[in-house]
Scaffold this active site. Structure first.
Site, short mmCIF file in Angstrom:
data_model
loop_
_atom_site.label_atom_id
_atom_site.label_comp_id
_atom_site.label_asym_id
_atom_site.label_seq_id
_atom_site.Cartn_x
_atom_site.Cartn_y
_atom_site.Cartn_z
NE ARG A 43 30.05 -76.91 8.56
CZ ARG A 43 31.05 -77.65 8.12
NH1 ARG A 43 31.92 -77.15 7.26
NH2 ARG A 43 31.18 -78.90 8.53
CG HIS A 54 30.29 -77.91 1.58
ND1 HIS A 54 29.40 -77.52 2.55
CD2 HIS A 54 31.40 -78.32 2.24
CE1 HIS A 54 29.94 -77.71 3.75
NE2 HIS A 54 31.15 -78.20 3.58
CD GLU A 86 26.90 -75.36 1.89
OE1 GLU A 86 27.21 -76.56 2.03
OE2 GLU A 86 27.59 -74.42 2.33
#
Length: 324
Positions: free
Chosen positions: A238, A286, A267
């Site tokens: 993450r 991602h 993000e």
């Protein structure tokens, strides 16, 4: 809808990775031919069908749907992580929650290995010279004999380690319970001294851990200063596991050789963020979790858990034998 009309497995409508949710429902049907599997394709269908459903699977479970789920006993989350779910409310209702841990092992393991080889052989330099039509040799590295530290030895971390085995590297694993061991040459905990020692010896640092109070900001300025200038950071965990400002400073100051980032903080990464401008940073949106096999692997897990649910006498029995 009456209890008699309730399906054995109810699939909610939200899909993932741009793949139609119908493929997920079909994959479950193929594995549970003796069960009824219903796909709620509209919001109205979800609200109606979840009223009597006992076993539901989906990516998310909105509060209003949970409120309507009077008979719900199991929610099979279609993601590996469950932090986005209303877990307290589910616990209060006595609903067992399962996840899709392990579904991403092969694809993310390959993504990490690709990132490591990308920096080992410096393919980004070769690509840049190709764009310029410039035939000029450049120095590369060799993976054999390197030290790879993997933070997080869950399903993804283990998959990374398995794929590293043929390359002749030394591996260090970092986990909350190092006494449990792992598929690495060494296993350590998150204690400062042990982690600092590992960082100082690391050529490739792979972050494959969940975001917790312990891991938030784990790789900060002090970590980057401790790492060897020839080391490479690979983050498929993450974004907030890494202090972004410290990462930018480390890249600008040549404290590390480069970074492969599948996740960032913030993000999505804003268009004007300085990370976009580094030639020694590989950014993917991602995307490491994408695989055409996602629904098949997920259906394997959910179908087996449905079978175990059939065989259990109570939710507590089911929770004791749930996969993964």
């Amino acid at each position: 809808m009456s209890d008699a009309d309730a399906p054995d497995v109810l699939v909610l409508r939200k899909g993932t990775h741009g793949t139609p949710i119908e493929q997920y429902a079909d994959a479950i049907r193929a594995r549970l031919p003796d069960h009824t599997v219903a796909l709620a394709r509209t919001p109205a269908e979800e609200r109606s069908r979840i009223e009597t459903a006992r076993f539901v699977t989906g990516m998310t479970l909105e509060p209003e749907l949970l409120e309507a789920a009077a008979d719900l006993e199991v929610f099979a989350c279609a993601y590996a992580g469950t932090g986005h779910l209303p877990l307290d409310e589910l616990a209060d209702r006595g609903v067992a929650v399962t996840n899709a841990s392990g579904v991403h092992g092969p694809n993310i393991g390959e993504h990490v290995l690709g990132a490591i080889l990308h920096f080992t052989r410096r393919f980004h330099v070769g690509a840049r010279r190709q764009r310029r039509r410039e035939w000029r040799h450049y120095k590369a590295h060799e993976l054999q004999g390197s030290t790879v530290t993997v933070v997080g030895l869950g399903a993804i971390g283990r998959a990374v380690c398995e794929r590293l085995e043929p390359f002749g590297v030394d591996t260090i694993g970092v986990r909350y319970s190092p006494e449990k061991g792992g598929p690495t040459d060494e296993v350590i905990g998150f204690e400062d001294e042990a982690l600092d020692d590992a960082l100082a010896r690391t050529d490739y640092l792979v972050l494959a851990c969940p975001l917790t109070e312990t891991t938030r900001g784990l790789i900060d300025r002090e970590a980057f200063v401790t790492m060897d200038p020839e080391s490479v950071l690979i983050n498929i965990a993450r974004g907030p596991v890494v202090d972004t400002d410290a990462l930018v400073a480390a890249l600008r100051s040549n404290w590390i050789r480069g970074a492969a980032l599948d996740v960032t903080d913030p993000e999505p990464l804003p268009e004007d963020h300085p990370l976009w401008g580094f030639e020694n940073v590989q950014i993917t949106p991602h995307n490491a979790g994408h695989t055409p096999k996602y629904y098949d692997r997920l259906a394997d897990i959910v179908a087996e858990n449905r079978r175990r649910f059939d065989e259990s006498d109570a939710v507590t029995d089911f929770e004791n034998q749930v996969l993964p």
